[in-house]
Design a protein around this motif. Sequence first.
Motif, short mmCIF file in Angstrom:
data_model
loop_
_atom_site.label_atom_id
_atom_site.label_comp_id
_atom_site.label_asym_id
_atom_site.label_seq_id
_atom_site.Cartn_x
_atom_site.Cartn_y
_atom_site.Cartn_z
N ASP A 95 25.66 8.69 -3.52
CA ASP A 95 25.48 9.25 -4.87
C ASP A 95 25.23 8.15 -5.90
OD1 ASP A 95 28.05 8.24 -4.81
OD2 ASP A 95 28.97 9.92 -5.88
N GLU A 108 32.11 19.03 3.32
CA GLU A 108 32.50 18.22 2.17
C GLU A 108 33.99 17.91 2.23
OE1 GLU A 108 32.62 18.53 -2.76
OE2 GLU A 108 31.79 20.17 -1.57
N TRP A 162 25.68 16.20 3.17
CA TRP A 162 24.86 15.40 2.25
C TRP A 162 23.42 15.22 2.73
CZ3 TRP A 162 29.17 11.16 1.98
CH2 TRP A 162 30.26 11.66 1.26
N THR A 163 23.10 15.77 3.92
CA THR A 163 21.75 15.61 4.45
C THR A 163 20.92 16.87 4.34
OG1 THR A 163 22.49 16.21 6.69
CG2 THR A 163 22.51 13.87 6.11
N ILE A 199 26.97 8.97 5.40
CA ILE A 199 26.73 10.37 5.08
C ILE A 199 27.34 11.28 6.15
CG2 ILE A 199 24.56 9.91 3.83
CD1 ILE A 199 23.06 10.85 6.37
N LYS A 226 28.03 16.63 -8.89
CA LYS A 226 27.23 15.41 -8.71
C LYS A 226 25.74 15.75 -8.65
CE LYS A 226 30.78 12.80 -6.12
NZ LYS A 226 30.85 11.52 -6.84
N LEU A 227 25.39 16.78 -7.85
CA LEU A 227 23.99 17.15 -7.71
C LEU A 227 23.39 17.57 -9.05
CD1 LEU A 227 24.11 19.16 -4.35
CD2 LEU A 227 22.97 16.97 -4.73
N SER A 250 19.87 17.84 -1.10
CA SER A 250 21.21 17.30 -1.31
C SER A 250 21.14 15.82 -1.66
CB SER A 250 22.07 17.54 -0.07
OG SER A 250 23.44 17.33 -0.37
N LEU A 251 22.29 15.14 -1.55
CA LEU A 251 22.40 13.78 -2.07
C LEU A 251 21.45 12.79 -1.41
CD1 LEU A 251 26.27 13.42 -2.57
CD2 LEU A 251 24.51 13.53 -4.34
N LEU A 252 21.22 12.92 -0.10
CA LEU A 252 20.36 11.96 0.57
C LEU A 252 18.94 12.03 0.02
CD1 LEU A 252 20.18 9.76 2.72
CD2 LEU A 252 19.59 11.53 4.39
N ASP A 295 27.52 4.00 -2.02
CA ASP A 295 27.67 5.43 -1.81
C ASP A 295 26.31 6.09 -1.94
OD1 ASP A 295 30.36 5.66 -1.24
OD2 ASP A 295 30.97 5.96 -3.33
N LEU A 314 30.66 18.10 -4.92
CA LEU A 314 29.26 17.89 -4.59
C LEU A 314 28.33 18.60 -5.58
CD1 LEU A 314 27.08 16.82 -2.66
CD2 LEU A 314 27.47 18.83 -1.22
#
Length: 375
Positions: free
Chosen positions: A217, A182, A121-122, A117, A338-339, A126-128, A215, A335
């Motif tokens: 995601d 990103e 992404w943190t 990451i 994806k989110l 977000s993704l994490l 990944d 990003l």
Amino acid sequence: MLGGGKMKGDAVSGGSSSISPMVSFVLGAAAATVCVLFFMSASPGRSLVDIAAWSHNNGTATQHHHLRSVADAAHNATAVAVAAPAPAPVQASPYGDLEEVLARAATADRTVIMTQINAAWTKPGSLLDLFFESFRTGEGGVARLLDHLVIVTMDPAAYAGCQLVHPHCYFLRTTGVDYRGEKFFMSKDYLEMMWGRNKFQQTILQLGYNFLFTDVDVMWFRDPFKHISMGADIAISSDVFMGDPYSLGNFPNGGFLFVRSCNKTIEFYRHWQAGRYRFFGKHEQDVFNLIKHDMTDRLGVAIQFLDTTYISGFCQLSRDLNKICTLHANCCVGLGAKLHDLRNVLDVWRNYTAAPVPDKRAGKFQWKVPGICIH
């Protein structure tokens, strides 16, 4: 009579004279003893020699010298024993604390799960966050696998954020690229990040650890390890799965990748890294696809392509929620996109897990399609 009295006086006088030498001897001996003891108390380290010298006043000088040498040797030996040598300095590992992090996270067979990451992404929401939520809402005890997850961070902010939420974090220090923001698909920094990730995976193998890279995601709903063959040296997810897991005609995706540590796979990674310059400008996934035939022939590496029914993604979506183990937001750029789609995926999954078993089996739950990427 007078003569008799004189004799008696003479007798008394003679008795007093005979006692005086005895008293003198005792007093002399006592005085000598006091002197010896005083001398010994003043020099306790040499008492053995002094006692020997006093008690053997008629001994030779050689004997005296021998006893003194023995005493001095014993004293010196004691002094050496007290002064213990300093411990040797600990050599710093060239990998920093990586080996310590791996040892804490690894399973009994030296396998770790890894993701990577950066700060983007943190951030909250977000993704994490979505990644962790998928484990915690998953089935079959998949949440326990978080104990074996190593999060590789690419910048200080990501490392600090990781430490707040997870026990196994590693800061991969790099130069030349700012990884905080990103990275857009196929940009120069994106390629540098992907090939750096590939090199780091090789390091893990060289340290003797198997790994399953995912990944961030990728949503984890069930344990995927049961779908990885024991005979596979490498098991990789598929953008497009053709039906035969050992057919090299399948299209790989490096965002979900299991590799066993052995000489064959380490050599495979060396050739994979060399392909970066042989096929300049391509990312690591494309190079894998270009070398897979040659490497299986030359090295005998067994490659398994994972069935998208279980190890799925947006490229080839599994619609059976009763079977799916992981779902990757692949074939999706950006990003924000994806989110958006992964939040919808988790909404559907939460409803599915809360439903009665008969409703699950009846297949009443489907993903929300179309989304920005999912279809």
